[in-house]
Design an enzyme around this catalytic site. Structure first.
Site, mmCIF file in Angstrom:
data_model
loop_
_atom_site.group_PDB
_atom_site.id
_atom_site.type_symbol
_atom_site.label_atom_id
_atom_site.label_comp_id
_atom_site.label_asym_id
_atom_site.label_seq_id
_atom_site.Cartn_x
_atom_site.Cartn_y
_atom_site.Cartn_z
ATOM 1 N N GLY A 44 -41.921 -12.367 1.889
ATOM 2 C CA GLY A 44 -40.762 -12.343 0.996
ATOM 3 C C GLY A 44 -39.494 -12.348 1.824
ATOM 4 O O GLY A 44 -39.422 -11.706 2.882
ATOM 5 N N GLY A 49 -35.850 -8.787 3.129
ATOM 6 C CA GLY A 49 -36.552 -9.638 4.096
ATOM 7 C C GLY A 49 -35.582 -10.141 5.149
ATOM 8 O O GLY A 49 -35.850 -10.080 6.362
ATOM 9 N N HIS A 131 -40.553 0.158 -1.051
ATOM 10 C CA HIS A 131 -40.348 0.760 -2.363
ATOM 11 C C HIS A 131 -41.678 1.381 -2.780
ATOM 12 O O HIS A 131 -42.726 0.806 -2.510
ATOM 13 C CB HIS A 131 -39.979 -0.373 -3.341
HETATM 14 N N1 LIG Z 1 -32.437 -5.476 -2.327
HETATM 15 C C1 LIG Z 1 -32.384 -4.382 -1.625
HETATM 16 O O1 LIG Z 1 -31.393 -4.208 -0.908
HETATM 17 C C2 LIG Z 1 -33.484 -3.372 -1.621
HETATM 18 C C3 LIG Z 1 -34.767 -3.715 -1.993
HETATM 19 N N2 LIG Z 1 -35.799 -2.849 -1.816
HETATM 20 C C4 LIG Z 1 -37.159 -3.253 -2.114
HETATM 21 O O2 LIG Z 1 -37.530 -4.278 -1.210
HETATM 22 C C5 LIG Z 1 -38.424 -5.209 -1.832
HETATM 23 C C6 LIG Z 1 -37.818 -6.608 -1.793
HETATM 24 O O3 LIG Z 1 -36.615 -6.628 -2.508
HETATM 25 P P1 LIG Z 1 -35.498 -7.743 -2.279
HETATM 26 O O4 LIG Z 1 -35.362 -8.016 -0.829
HETATM 27 O O5 LIG Z 1 -34.319 -7.300 -3.049
HETATM 28 O O6 LIG Z 1 -36.138 -9.042 -2.884
HETATM 29 P P2 LIG Z 1 -36.100 -9.638 -4.394
HETATM 30 O O7 LIG Z 1 -36.451 -8.621 -5.374
HETATM 31 O O8 LIG Z 1 -34.803 -10.357 -4.545
HETATM 32 O O9 LIG Z 1 -37.307 -10.660 -4.247
HETATM 33 C C7 LIG Z 1 -37.143 -11.833 -3.579
HETATM 34 C C8 LIG Z 1 -38.397 -12.373 -2.934
HETATM 35 O O10 LIG Z 1 -39.511 -12.379 -3.829
HETATM 36 C C9 LIG Z 1 -40.048 -13.699 -3.865
HETATM 37 N N3 LIG Z 1 -40.693 -13.952 -5.155
HETATM 38 C C10 LIG Z 1 -40.200 -13.675 -6.387
HETATM 39 N N4 LIG Z 1 -41.104 -14.035 -7.339
HETATM 40 C C11 LIG Z 1 -42.169 -14.545 -6.665
HETATM 41 C C12 LIG Z 1 -43.450 -15.036 -7.072
HETATM 42 N N5 LIG Z 1 -43.786 -15.082 -8.370
HETATM 43 N N6 LIG Z 1 -44.296 -15.449 -6.118
HETATM 44 C C13 LIG Z 1 -43.959 -15.394 -4.802
HETATM 45 N N7 LIG Z 1 -42.793 -14.929 -4.355
HETATM 46 C C14 LIG Z 1 -41.905 -14.500 -5.276
HETATM 47 C C15 LIG Z 1 -38.853 -14.596 -3.642
HETATM 48 O O11 LIG Z 1 -39.281 -15.860 -3.200
HETATM 49 P P3 LIG Z 1 -38.716 -17.213 -3.884
HETATM 50 O O12 LIG Z 1 -37.351 -17.439 -3.283
HETATM 51 O O13 LIG Z 1 -39.706 -18.212 -3.447
HETATM 52 O O14 LIG Z 1 -38.652 -16.974 -5.371
HETATM 53 C C16 LIG Z 1 -38.113 -13.804 -2.569
HETATM 54 O O15 LIG Z 1 -38.616 -14.071 -1.272
HETATM 55 C C17 LIG Z 1 -38.619 -4.660 -3.251
HETATM 56 O O16 LIG Z 1 -39.738 -3.807 -3.202
HETATM 57 C C18 LIG Z 1 -37.347 -3.857 -3.489
HETATM 58 O O17 LIG Z 1 -37.469 -2.876 -4.490
HETATM 59 C C19 LIG Z 1 -35.604 -1.625 -1.245
HETATM 60 C C20 LIG Z 1 -34.350 -1.227 -0.863
HETATM 61 C C21 LIG Z 1 -33.190 -2.037 -1.145
HETATM 62 MG MG LIG Z 2 -34.040 -0.187 -5.715
#
Ligand SMILES: NC(=O)C1=CN([C@@H]2O[C@H](COP(=O)(O)OP(=O)(O)OC[C@H]3O[C@@H](n4cnc5c(N)ncnc54)[C@H](OP(=O)(O)O)[C@@H]3O)[C@@H](O)[C@H]2O)C=CC1
Ligand SMILES: [Mg+2]
Ligand SMILES: CC(=O)[C@](C)(O)C(=O)O
Ligand SMILES: [Mg+2]
Length: 355
Positions: A44, A49, A131
């Site tokens: 991801g 990421g 998470h």
């Molecule tokens: N955002 C933040 O700052 C924070 C996030 N977190 C945690 O980190 C983790 C990641 O969050 P975050 O970085 O925000 O990412 P997102 O929630 O924005 O997810 C994005 C990623 O998920 C992929 N994705 C979404 N749907 C699918 C699917 N059906 N199949 C395959 N890939 C898919 C996307 O790929 P594609 O582009 O191909 O759709 C992309 O790489 C989560 O557990 C979140 O709760 C924790 C702390 C803070």
């Molecule tokens: Mg959160």
């Protein structure tokens, strides 16, 4: 103030003793040596990421990225210098190559992809989350890790964007760490090392459950949902009483973000109050308990909604749609088009440092 024993510090947080781990105990050569036989497979490439992956790469670790081929994330990863076939792979391939599987897919995607991913998490690998979501709400996500792998958590307490910028500034974000499953006896140490590897400055120990409850609650509350609701309510009352958009915006958002809130960040609420007039202090002291009382029931309701899985169900359903990006963008555009935020654009354009 603290006692040091083998890299952990016991600090007094307002009368409660808690354990904190810090980057100072993991100099780069030690970190690189610790992970010399590992491949960090970061699955991801959203906000986290990006931040965690680039930081670990800059720390000299062996990192690869796994995302859907030719999706939005694949493009973004390439822009950040991940090379297809070398450091960028389809999800399943990256998991096969990795020893530490960092599941940074969206929470909804973690659940959707689990049936394909689970058989690839073989003995000897480590499963990492940022998470507690997938593990804690297993009845809804159906994510149940194999019994023979370490399962750990490093959850940066901030946006992936600042995970990156704070690292580049030589600072480092606060992160929570937790262990769900320890089969090697090394799980906690690995969580600490990974926390430092992805750019944390300090690591605070918690559990998967405490992490996800507080996280879902905080972002829906003061951090995001609560602040938007509070800003909007204040702005609307000013407008209804004949104040101009610029006046209403300046008195609600601009002064908060540019002047008063940074003072809270630097030295606390008392410091911010003392930096304001005695007139303001008297009034704010009177009104704070009224706002607390009005908000308390909303926060109680929110915590319950987090704990009983209502928030999780909604998130899985909504973000599990193939149209999740455009669906979210549509509602965010509605916010962007609210008068308050349109007025804000003009106010910001007048800042001395605006281009
Ligand atoms: N955002 C933040 O700052 C924070 C996030 N977190 C945690 O980190 C983790 C990641 O969050 P975050 O970085 O925000 O990412 P997102 O929630 O924005 O997810 C994005 C990623 O998920 C992929 N994705 C979404 N749907 C699918 C699917 N059906 N199949 C395959 N890939 C898919 C996307 O790929 P594609 O582009 O191909 O759709 C992309 O790489 C989560 O557990 C979140 O709760 C924790 C702390 C803070
Ligand atoms: Mg959160
Ligand atoms: C940035 C962060 O920590 C949040 C708000 O919890 C999230 O993006 O999920
Ligand atoms: Mg968070």
């Amino acid at each position: 103030m603290y006692q040091l024993s083998r890299g952990l510090k016991t600090l007094d947080f307002a009368g409660t003793k808690e354990t904190v781990y810090e980057r100072g105990d993991w100099p780069l050569p030690k970190l690189q040596d610790y992970f010399k036989n590992d491949t960090l497979a970061l699955i991801g490439y959203g906000s986290q990421g990006h931040g965690q992956g680039l930081n670990a790469r800059d720390n000299g670790l062996n990192v690869i990225v796994g995302v859907r081929k030719d999706g939005e994330s694949w493009k973004q990863a390439m822009e950040d210098g991940w090379v297809p076939g070398e450091t960028l792979f389809p999800i399943e391939e990256a998991i096969k190559k990795g020893t530490i599987i960092m599941n940074l897919l969206s929470d909804a995607a973690q659940s959707q992809t689990w049936p394909q991913i689970a058989p690839l998490i073989t003995k000897g690998k480590t499963l990492y989350f940022s998470h507690g979501f997938s593990i804690v709400y297993k009845d809804l996500t159906h994510v149940i890790p194999p019994a023979d792998v370490d399962v750990i958590l490093v959850a940066p307490k901030g946006s992936g964007r600042t995970v990156r910028t704070l690292f580049k500034e030589g600072r480092g974000i606060n992160s929570s760490i937790a262990v769900f499953q320890d089969v090697t006896g090394q799980a906690k140490e690995k969580a600490i090392a990974l926390g430092i590897a992805v750019g944390s400055g300090y690591l605070y120990e918690t559990t998967f459950e405490k992490e996800v409850y507080s996280d879902l609650y905080g972002e829906r509350g003061v951090l995001m949902g609560g602040i938007q609701g509070m800003f909007l309510a204040q702005y609307k009352v000013l407008r209804a009483n004949g104040h101009s958009p610029s006046e209403a915006f300046n008195e609600t958002v601009e002064e908060a973000t540019q002047s008063l809130f940074p003072l809270i960040g630097e030295k606390g609420m008392d410091y911010m109050y003392n930096a304001c007039s005695t007139t303001a202090r008297r009034g704010a002291l009177d009104w704070a308990p009224i706002f607390e009382a009005a908000n308390r029931p909303v926060f109680e309701k929110l915590y319950e909604s987090v704990k009983n899985g209502t928030e999780t169900k909604k998130s899985l359903e909504f973000n599990g749609r193939s149209t999740y990006r455009t669906d979210l963008a549509k509602e965010l555009k509605e916010i962007d088009e609210q008068e308050i935020w349109r007025a804000g654009k003009t106010v910001r354009s007048l800042r001395p440092d605006a281009k």
